[in-house]
Write a protein that holds these residues in place. Structure first.
Motif, short mmCIF file in Angstrom:
data_model
loop_
_atom_site.label_atom_id
_atom_site.label_comp_id
_atom_site.label_asym_id
_atom_site.label_seq_id
_atom_site.Cartn_x
_atom_site.Cartn_y
_atom_site.Cartn_z
N HIS A 195 -1.74 30.77 -47.91
CA HIS A 195 -1.43 29.72 -46.56
C HIS A 195 -2.51 28.35 -47.24
CE1 HIS A 195 0.35 32.25 -44.05
NE2 HIS A 195 -0.58 33.05 -44.42
N ASP A 196 -2.75 28.22 -48.68
CA ASP A 196 -3.57 27.09 -49.13
C ASP A 196 -2.59 26.26 -50.54
OD1 ASP A 196 -5.33 25.50 -50.50
OD2 ASP A 196 -6.89 26.77 -49.88
N TYR A 197 -1.93 25.39 -49.98
CA TYR A 197 -1.06 24.73 -51.06
C TYR A 197 -1.91 24.32 -52.42
CZ TYR A 197 1.72 21.45 -53.54
OH TYR A 197 2.44 20.49 -54.39
N ALA A 198 -3.09 23.76 -51.97
CA ALA A 198 -3.76 22.92 -53.20
C ALA A 198 -4.65 24.28 -54.15
CB ALA A 198 -4.91 22.19 -52.77
N ALA A 199 -4.97 25.13 -53.54
CA ALA A 199 -5.36 26.12 -54.00
C ALA A 199 -4.24 26.97 -55.09
CB ALA A 199 -6.08 27.27 -53.40
N ILE A 204 5.41 31.81 -65.65
CA ILE A 204 4.58 31.96 -64.26
C ILE A 204 5.35 32.50 -63.32
CG2 ILE A 204 2.91 31.19 -62.57
CD1 ILE A 204 1.56 31.14 -65.32
N ASP A 205 5.05 33.64 -62.70
CA ASP A 205 5.87 34.19 -61.49
C ASP A 205 4.87 34.12 -60.30
OD1 ASP A 205 7.57 35.59 -59.95
OD2 ASP A 205 7.37 37.38 -60.64
N LEU A 206 5.43 33.01 -59.57
CA LEU A 206 4.59 33.12 -58.38
C LEU A 206 5.21 33.89 -56.96
CD1 LEU A 206 2.50 31.41 -56.50
CD2 LEU A 206 4.16 29.55 -56.06
N GLY A 207 4.69 34.76 -56.61
CA GLY A 207 5.29 35.68 -55.60
C GLY A 207 4.57 35.48 -54.20
N GLY A 208 4.81 36.12 -53.31
CA GLY A 208 4.12 36.15 -52.09
C GLY A 208 2.65 36.39 -51.97
N SER A 209 2.40 37.35 -52.67
CA SER A 209 1.09 37.97 -52.76
C SER A 209 0.48 37.94 -54.07
CB SER A 209 1.14 39.51 -52.45
OG SER A 209 1.95 40.45 -53.24
N VAL A 213 5.78 25.35 -70.34
CA VAL A 213 5.41 26.01 -69.00
C VAL A 213 6.70 25.81 -68.11
CG1 VAL A 213 4.05 25.98 -67.05
CG2 VAL A 213 3.09 25.38 -69.21
N GLY A 214 7.06 27.13 -67.77
CA GLY A 214 8.09 27.59 -66.83
C GLY A 214 7.68 28.21 -65.72
N ILE A 215 7.97 28.00 -64.32
CA ILE A 215 7.43 28.68 -63.28
C ILE A 215 8.76 29.16 -62.37
CG2 ILE A 215 6.16 28.55 -61.32
CD1 ILE A 215 4.61 26.46 -62.89
N GLY A 216 8.55 30.34 -61.92
CA GLY A 216 9.50 30.85 -61.05
C GLY A 216 8.87 31.06 -59.75
N MET A 217 9.60 30.64 -58.76
CA MET A 217 8.83 30.59 -57.41
C MET A 217 10.10 30.99 -56.25
SD MET A 217 9.53 26.66 -57.11
CE MET A 217 9.37 26.30 -55.38
N PRO A 218 9.24 31.37 -55.15
CA PRO A 218 10.02 31.59 -54.02
C PRO A 218 10.89 30.25 -53.57
CG PRO A 218 7.95 31.65 -53.22
CD PRO A 218 7.64 31.39 -54.79
N GLY A 219 12.17 30.43 -53.08
CA GLY A 219 12.87 29.27 -52.53
C GLY A 219 13.25 28.20 -53.99
N SER A 220 13.34 26.97 -53.87
CA SER A 220 13.58 26.15 -54.84
C SER A 220 13.07 24.69 -54.78
CB SER A 220 15.23 26.16 -55.25
OG SER A 220 15.77 25.78 -54.04
N ILE A 221 13.38 23.94 -55.69
CA ILE A 221 12.96 22.58 -55.60
C ILE A 221 14.27 21.81 -55.32
CG2 ILE A 221 12.06 20.32 -56.70
CD1 ILE A 221 9.81 22.31 -56.76
N ALA A 257 11.20 28.31 -49.07
CA ALA A 257 10.10 29.20 -49.65
C ALA A 257 9.72 30.19 -48.57
CB ALA A 257 9.06 28.56 -50.18
N ASN A 258 9.66 31.65 -48.68
CA ASN A 258 9.11 32.36 -47.66
C ASN A 258 7.33 32.22 -47.82
OD1 ASN A 258 8.75 33.80 -49.91
ND2 ASN A 258 10.12 35.64 -49.11
N SER A 259 7.13 31.63 -48.81
CA SER A 259 5.35 31.34 -48.87
C SER A 259 5.50 29.88 -48.16
CB SER A 259 5.04 31.26 -50.23
OG SER A 259 5.18 32.61 -50.74
N THR A 260 5.59 29.77 -46.78
CA THR A 260 5.98 28.42 -46.34
C THR A 260 5.21 27.44 -46.34
OG1 THR A 260 4.75 29.69 -44.38
CG2 THR A 260 7.20 29.85 -44.26
N TRP A 261 3.99 27.70 -46.76
CA TRP A 261 3.00 26.43 -47.17
C TRP A 261 3.31 25.78 -48.39
CZ3 TRP A 261 1.94 31.66 -47.32
CH2 TRP A 261 1.61 32.39 -48.53
N LEU A 262 4.40 26.20 -49.33
CA LEU A 262 5.09 25.33 -50.11
C LEU A 262 6.16 24.37 -49.92
CD1 LEU A 262 5.44 28.16 -53.05
CD2 LEU A 262 3.50 26.72 -52.63
N ASN A 263 6.59 24.69 -48.56
CA ASN A 263 7.84 23.95 -48.29
C ASN A 263 7.65 22.30 -47.96
OD1 ASN A 263 9.91 25.85 -48.41
ND2 ASN A 263 9.35 26.89 -46.44
N GLY A 264 8.55 21.77 -48.36
CA GLY A 264 8.34 20.01 -48.31
C GLY A 264 7.22 19.70 -49.35
#
Ligand SMILES: [Zn+2]
Length: 306
Positions: free
Chosen positions: A43-47, A14-19, A69-77, A87-94
């Motif tokens: 802007h919706d983490y749960a979604a 899975i490639d999670l991008g900004g859009s 399952v492997g996931i590519g994401m902005p930022g990192s864990i 992450a520039n998808s800032t609703w993921l941060n933290g």
């Protein structure tokens, strides 16, 4: 007694991008069994967690089998139980993204930065297949990087291995000091010199003309002197940034990804531009375009499982 062939391995990436969120199910030898694409919740983490879980389910159904399952994401864990960082998808941060995905999918999940997935994909069966070591660079809206050594990602105790976009432009000229301010709080980061938006804002600053990067390249190809000069400044900066990494990591090759990897002149111009900055007696560096292009994000995510 009957002998059945073992089920072919299925790897879901899975490639999670900004859009957008893209997903793929790879079978043996990297054959695509199923692929999906959807807009990423904003802007919706749960979604976001729900959307990824639903896509994994749909891919497994299409592929006719469960998969890793492997996931590519902005930022990192952040390692050590930390949440998402940078992450520039800032609703993921933290957020405890890995835990929430694993709970939602009821199976282990591997996550990696999207540039790391790009580098891994190109190392496994892409432009760097068979190479001992590779530096993969994404030149898009930002500037990410990933290091692969003997088929494995190098991602250290901070989870930021290969990140080079917020190191400063090396061998900067007087006119390049202190450089543009960056969202990370520093000035003169490579990302502010070599990404797509950086090329565009440099062209605007020098010429007063706002153009997207592909138009700058098209104008340069048509002989426009100002556009050529913008590309030349950009290539020089990118060459210096890459030479810095080559002197540290000494990879077999560099693979470019992201939107700017479509600029053909880079593959001709970068090696000679890098040469004066390479410490080794042999100053030749191989710089290649990606084999998989945009698909490297999902493929590399799938390859996070052996
Ligand atoms: Zn920065």
């Amino acid at each position: 007694m009957t002998h059945k062939a073992p089920p072919s391995p299925c790897r879901i990436g899975i490639d999670l991008g900004g859009s957008k969120i893209a997903g793929v199910a790879l079978g043996a030898a990297g054959v695509v069994l199923a692929a999906r694409r959807m807009a990423a919740p904003q802007h919706d983490y749960a979604a976001t967690v729900r959307a990824i879980a639903a896509m994994v389910g749909a891919l497994e159904q299409s592929a006719g089998q469960p998969g890793s399952v492997g996931i590519g994401m902005p930022g990192s864990i952040a390692p050590g139980g930390g949440g998402v960082q940078n992450a520039n998808s800032t609703w993921l941060n933290g957020k405890p993204f890995a835990d929430d995905l694993q709970r939602s999918l009821a199976k282990p999940v591997r996550l990696a930065n999207d540039a790391n997935c790009f580098a891994l994909s190109e190392a496994v069966d892409g432009a760097g297949a068979g190479a001992h070591s590779l530096f993969g660079v994404i030149l898009g809206t930002g500037c990410g990087g990933g290091l692969v050594f003997e088929g494995k990602l190098i991602d250290g105790p901070r989870g930021t291995g290969g990140e080079w976009g917020h190191n400063p432009l090396p061998w900067a000229e007087a006119s390049e000091h202190p450089g543009p301010p960056c969202w990370c709080g520093r000035r003169g980061c490579l990302e502010k010199w070599v990404s797509g938006p950086a090329l565009e804002s440099d062209h605007l600053a020098q010429t007063g003309v706002a153009l997207p990067a592909p138009a700058i390249a098209a104008n340069a190809a048509a002989g426009d002197a100002e556009a050529r000069a913008s590309l030349a400044r950009h290539a020089s900066r990118l060459a210096r940034g890459l030479a810095h990494v080559v002197n540290i990591f000494d990879p077999d090759l560099v693979v470019l990804g992201g939107g700017l990897s479509q600029l053909d002149h880079l593959y001709r111009q970068l090696p000679p531009l890098m040469a004066p900055y390479i410490l080794a007696r042999d100053t030749r560096v191989i710089v290649k375009p990606p084999r998989w292009g945009d698909a490297s994000g999902v493929r590399g995510a799938a390859w996070l499982w052996p």
